[in-house]
Design an enzyme around this catalytic site. Structure first.
Site, PDB file in Angstrom:
ATOM      1  N   SER A 133      39.242  41.651  38.096  1.00  0.00           N
ATOM      2  CA  SER A 133      39.886  40.563  38.033  1.00  0.00           C
ATOM      3  C   SER A 133      39.053  39.433  37.486  1.00  0.00           C
ATOM      4  CB  SER A 133      40.396  40.131  39.363  1.00  0.00           C
ATOM      5  OG  SER A 133      40.515  38.710  39.561  1.00  0.00           O
ATOM      6  N   TYR A 146      38.475  39.271  48.576  1.00  0.00           N
ATOM      7  CA  TYR A 146      39.003  39.566  47.320  1.00  0.00           C
ATOM      8  C   TYR A 146      37.829  39.640  46.264  1.00  0.00           C
ATOM      9  CZ  TYR A 146      42.234  40.161  43.233  1.00  0.00           C
ATOM     10  OH  TYR A 146      42.765  40.480  42.265  1.00  0.00           O
TER      11      TYR A 146
END
Ligand code: NAP
Length: 250
Positions: A133, A146
């Protein structure tokens, strides 16, 4: 003839979203695709659409990942795509939330690499693509677990790339910004809930994070994965290919 004819591919989280798009794209290149995840109906639908197989596994559970690795034959293309993206301020980030993020987003990727990359190295060919990401390249508030897991996945990618550099195997990551999937729908709903905005304005706020003022489509990520799996991409190694409309530059 497709560029992956005769090769086998494993796509984790291949039942929907980005993973489904990757499974379909690699199958178009001729790969025999196996998809894995927890939701059998989604996996069955994708497997039958691409003429592939599915294996149910919970990647948050180490024994389940080890069993998955044992059940697989040789894999030529490993796409570590499955992920979870719960967000919370630091004080509300529970041990369980942290452990889930690390288990699915990086530990399962490590375990699958450890099980499958040696075979690729022995055969002198293979591709690993880790779906990280842009949160693996920079920080975002309220997403410590995350961001930490995706930074770890980029680090794993870079370390393994150096370790395998002379083997004919390439190991890379893709780092998307916001993509139009259920994960983003859930983020929109969460933002609406916690800020009192309506969902349309929460979605516009996510779109506005990209200088292109839009979400990516899953197929755009799949195209980048297919490129990294192409024989002509053999010199692209240890990279974290960012697809976010320039967001990390802004
Ligand atoms: P999604 O639609 O929520 O799909 C997530 C996939 O991961 C599902 O197939 C899910 O299958 C699987 N998964 C989640 N937990 C699992 C577990 N414990 N065991 C096995 N499989 C599990 O999300 P997506 O947007 O396609 O995300 C795919 C990847 O892209 C993730 O790694 C995510 O972090 C990354 N990414 C997404 C975005 C975005 O904006 N959407 C941006 C950057 C990066 P089951 O639920 O059936 O288990």
């Amino acid at each position: 003839m497709g560029t992956l004819e005769g090769q086998s591919a494993l796509v984790t989280g291949g039942g929907r979203g980005i993973g489904e798009a990757i499974a379909r794209r690699l199958a178009r290149e001729g790969a025999r695709v196996t998809v894995t995840g927890r939701t059998r109906e989604e996996l069955d639908a994708v497997a039958s659409a691409v003429g592939g197989h599915c294996l149910v596994a919970d990647l948050a559970d180490r024994d389940s990942v080890l069993a998955l690795a044992r059940d697989l034959g040789a894999v030529d293309v490993l796409v570590n795509n499955a992920g979870v993206a719960e967000s919370a301020p630091l004080a509300d980030t529970t041990d369980a939330l942290w452990d889930r993020a690390l288990a699915v987003n990086v530990t399962a990727c490590f375990v699958l690499c450890r099980a499958l990359v040696p075979g690729m190295v022995a055969r002198g060919r293979g591709r690993v693509v880790n779906v990280a990401s842009n949160a693996g390249l920079t920080g975002y508030a309220y997403t410590s677990a995350y961001c930490a897991s995706k930074h770890a996945l980029v680090g794993l990618t870079r370390a393994l790339a150096l370790e395998t550099a002379r083997s004919g195997v390439t190991i890379n990551a893709v780092c998307p910004g916001w993509v139009n999937t259920r994960m983003t729908d859930e983020a929109v709903a969460r933002i609406a809930r916690t800020t009192g905005r309506d969902e349309a304005s929460a979605r516009r706020a996510l779109e506005a994070m990209s200088p292109q003022r839009r979400l990516l489509e899953p197929e755009e990520v799949a195209e980048a994965v297919a490129y990294l799996c192409h024989p002509d991409a053999r010199g692209v190694h240890g990279q974290a290919l960012c697809l976010d409309g320039g967001q990390v530059l802004a």
